[in-house]
Write a protein that holds these residues in place. Structure first.
Motif, PDB file in Angstrom:
ATOM      1  N   GLN A  86       0.935  -1.053  -0.081  1.00  0.00           N
ATOM      2  CA  GLN A  86      -0.020   0.004   0.102  1.00  0.00           C
ATOM      3  C   GLN A  86       0.993   1.200  -0.039  1.00  0.00           C
ATOM      4  O   GLN A  86       0.655   2.120  -0.970  1.00  0.00           O
ATOM      5  CB  GLN A  86      -0.986   0.043   1.159  1.00  0.00           C
ATOM      6  N   ARG A 110      -6.259   0.891  -1.569  1.00  0.00           N
ATOM      7  CA  ARG A 110      -5.108  -0.151  -1.547  1.00  0.00           C
ATOM      8  C   ARG A 110      -4.584  -1.015  -0.638  1.00  0.00           C
ATOM      9  O   ARG A 110      -3.741  -1.639  -0.488  1.00  0.00           O
ATOM     10  CB  ARG A 110      -3.652   0.735  -2.121  1.00  0.00           C
ATOM     11  N   ARG A 168      -0.771  -2.723  -7.495  1.00  0.00           N
ATOM     12  CA  ARG A 168      -0.817  -1.305  -6.822  1.00  0.00           C
ATOM     13  C   ARG A 168       0.290  -0.434  -7.632  1.00  0.00           C
ATOM     14  O   ARG A 168       0.188   0.847  -7.699  1.00  0.00           O
ATOM     15  CB  ARG A 168      -0.127  -1.459  -5.545  1.00  0.00           C
TER      16      ARG A 168
END
Ligand code: NAP
Ligand code: G4F
Length: 340
Positions: free
Chosen positions: A12, A190, A42
């Motif tokens: 993240q 995320r 991501r």
């Protein structure tokens, strides 16, 4: 052009930090471990093909448990800044895998610091360590700041305590510009799906669609939840400060897991009421369907009850100014799920 290495680039925080540094015109080098399936979701939007001219984003295979890989990446890149975000970051999992968690989080940090020293880069590199409010754990002081006594309550927190002190030790012993960002919980679209905020959002959307019960653990734990993107701006600021220092970063607001459930339920239009206590506690909707129930499986051998930040130092020295509210964060996370 400044060069930065980010460990945990596929996570993240790594993904937000990479975006921030690219916007600031850095050359960004991410360390990613080998996985049997590709897990770059991501960062796919910032990926650059190897044959692109003027590339400024690079991925390197490496492992925090493997000193050789860390050493050679640092040697080849010769970075100006290293952000150590890589970790076995799940507190509950750390009770099942305490040795691995310590190897990655504690010794992994030491490996980077030792590589910087061995490569004689002490005067060139600035080092950021992703420290955690979990360090405060069982502390009775509310709110928590840089002077609050640590009381780690999990193998995860203890591994992070080692890394915290090792960072300070390399600063004090060798003069490395090394700083700890003691970050309180931060979330985003995320966020990994086994962390409670993401689990609640996905779970309640699933209830709405399929009438499936969401099972949680401790509903009364309180956290200071902020937005990951904002906190990664703070991480960058910490390394731009005149002197290497440690900073608490948080929102200074606190909600319980139960309150978080209520906020999400309200946003997606489920009307809930709580019934029962302890393991028997449930949330029911207006048709008497069980929406949330407690499952022992999600309780931890020892729990952190009460985290909330006092960020006076960051406000004063870094001009930390956080004005993102939790409802906007929840809305962003829900919208992302709905768009998927
Ligand atoms: P995350 O989403 O779980 O990401 C962790 C990253 O570390 C992933 O890229 C993961 O790779 C990588 N990693 C795990 N084990 C590794 C290993 N052995 N070698 C190399 N890389 C490895 O965590 P996050 O939320 O972004 O958090 C970033 C950092 O901040 C972590 O150190 C965490 O402990 C710390 N922190 C987080 C919070 C928070 O609320 N998010 C608060 C305080 C501190 P894979 O993608 O392959 O798994
Ligand atoms: O979302 P969590 O798993 O995050 P936790 O344990 O606070 O750790 C996160 O924040 C730390 C910073 O303070 C980071 F260092 C760490 O890397 C990670 O990002 O759990 C939050 C709370 C806990 O009290 C947990 O017991 O929610 C409670 N909870 C209740 N039911 C649950 C559940 N947590 C999870 N993951 N799953 C549940 O079903």
């Amino acid at each position: 052009m400044k060069k930065a290495i980010i460990t945990g680039i596929t996570g993240q925080d790594g993904s937000y930090l990479a975006e921030i540094l690219l916007k600031k015109n850095y050359e960004v080098h991410g360390i990613k471990r080998r996985t049997s399936l590709i897990n770059t979701k991501r960062i796919d939007h910032i990926y650059q093909e190897p044959d692109l001219t003027n590339r400024n984003f690079f991925l390197h295979y490496g492992e925090l448990t493997d000193f050789g890989s860390i050493l050679s990446i640092i040697q080849n890149v010769q970075p100006d800044e290293i952000y150590n975000l890589g970790a076995q970051s799940h507190v509950a999992v750390s009770f099942d895998e305490p040795e691995y968690t310590s190897d990655v989080n504690a010794l992994g940090t030491l490996r980077i610091l030792e590589a910087i020293k061995s490569l004689k880069l002490i005067d060139k590199v600035k080092f950021y360590q992703a420290s955690s409010s979990e360090l405060f754990g069982g502390s009775i002081e509310i709110p928590q700041n840089e002077n609050t006594k640590f009381y780690p309550k999990s193998p995860y927190a203890i591994s992070k305590l080692f890394a915290y002190w090792m960072t300070i030790n390399y600063r004090e012993s060798y003069g490395l510009f090394a700083s700890n960002g003691i970050l309180f919980n931060h979330e985003s679209p995320r966020r990994g799906e086994t962390f409670v905020t993401s689990k609640i959002i996905k779970g309640l959307l699933n209830f709405k669609k399929n009438n499936k019960i969401l099972y949680l653990g401790n509903l009364s734990a309180k956290r200071d939840w902020g937005h990951a993107r904002e906190y990664m701006n703070a991480a960058w600021n910490i390394l731009q400060h005149d002197t290497p220092e440690d900073f608490c970063i948080g929102s200074e607001k606190q909600y319980s897991v139960k309150q978080f459930v209520e906020l999400v339920a309200k946003k997606i239009g489920i009307n809930i009421n709580w019934k029962g206590n302890g393991l028997e506690e449930i949330a029911i909707d207006s048709h008497n369907n069980t929406v949330v129930a407690v499952n022992e499986r999600y309780l931890r051998p020892s729990e952190v009850d009460n985290l909330i930040a006092d960020t006076s130092k960051a406000k004063k020295l870094l001009k930390w100014d956080y004005d993102f509210n939790i409802e906007d964060l929840i809305e962003e996370m829900i919208d992302y799920e709905l768009q998927k």
